[in-house]
Scaffold this active site. Structure first.
Site, PDB file in Angstrom:
ATOM      1  N   CYS A 111      25.589  38.020  37.266  1.00 34.39           N
ATOM      2  CA  CYS A 111      27.003  37.632  36.961  1.00 34.39           C
ATOM      3  C   CYS A 111      27.436  36.275  38.335  1.00 34.39           C
ATOM      4  O   CYS A 111      27.483  35.257  37.857  1.00 34.39           O
ATOM      5  CB  CYS A 111      27.763  38.855  37.546  1.00 34.39           C
ATOM      6  SG  CYS A 111      29.631  39.351  37.399  1.00 34.39           S
ATOM      7  N   HIS A 112      28.388  36.506  39.249  1.00 36.45           N
ATOM      8  CA  HIS A 112      28.769  35.794  40.650  1.00 36.45           C
ATOM      9  C   HIS A 112      27.419  35.652  41.364  1.00 36.45           C
ATOM     10  O   HIS A 112      27.653  34.562  42.481  1.00 36.45           O
ATOM     11  CB  HIS A 112      29.693  36.806  41.159  1.00 36.45           C
ATOM     12  CG  HIS A 112      30.436  36.202  40.424  1.00 36.45           C
ATOM     13  ND1 HIS A 112      31.763  37.216  40.207  1.00 36.45           N
ATOM     14  CD2 HIS A 112      32.033  35.402  40.495  1.00 36.45           C
ATOM     15  CE1 HIS A 112      32.717  37.287  39.080  1.00 36.45           C
ATOM     16  NE2 HIS A 112      32.831  35.437  39.616  1.00 36.45           N
TER      17      HIS A 112
END
Length: 181
Positions: A111-112
């Site tokens: 994800c991030h």
């Protein structure tokens, strides 16, 4: 999933991690036999988010400053916007990423979480994926960006979002088993 008896996994996080991106791999790899530890900047509990709401708290096993890379077979970097944004300003956390990568051990970010790979400058010339909003950051760091549930490039494993946790965990398990094959 592979049998991971005798393997040790480190998850590095701080408050603001996406709940399923820490708890999913921790449970799946733990159920396969791996010993999973959580490292955070301090020994204070860290808190998860889910859909921008604060959820569970998790107790770290050690601090980022006390990580010994040789003790672990893989590193996991969960996402959530806040978590990697905070960790990438922590020089010790960034150095942990660099040391795992330099040792050729699996470094997995979802994800991030790949913001940590950008900060550690380990993406040049490698394929990676992430949450869509940070893909430009990956490109600017020299990565070839792809859109796959689990992208594997050597020891680097990246995934896009919470929906990819199963594929992400499976890729980590496979990489740990290849590492010692």
């Amino acid at each position: 999933m592979q049998n991971l008896e005798g393997k040790k996994v480190l998850i590095m996080a701080t408050s603001g991690f996406e709940e399923s991106e820490l708890t999913g791999p921790r449970k799946q790899l733990g159920d396969a036999g791996a010993l999973v530890h959580i490292a955070a900047p301090t020994m204070n509990e860290i808190q998860a988010t889910k859909s921008d709401e604060w959820t569970i708290k998790v107790q770290p096993d050690l601090t980022v400053g006390n990580v010994t890379v040789a003790d672990y077979d893989a590193l996991i970097l969960p996402g959530g916007v806040i978590n990697p944004d905070q960790l990438r300003t922590n020089a010790e956390a960034v150095e942990v990423v660099r040391k795992f990568d330099a040792a050729g051990k699996p470094v997995a970010a979802i994800c991030h979480g790949p913001w940590m790979l950008v900060e550690a400058d380990v993406l040049r010339g490698r394929k990676a994926t992430s949450w869509p909003s940070i893909r430009t950051d990956l490109r600017n760091a020299g990565a070839e960006v792809v859109d796959e549930p689990a992208c594997v490039d050597g020891n680097l494993i990246t995934s896009r979002n919470p929906d990819d946790v199963d594929a992400f965990s499976e890729a980590i398990a496979d990489a740990m088993c290849l590492e010692h094959a």
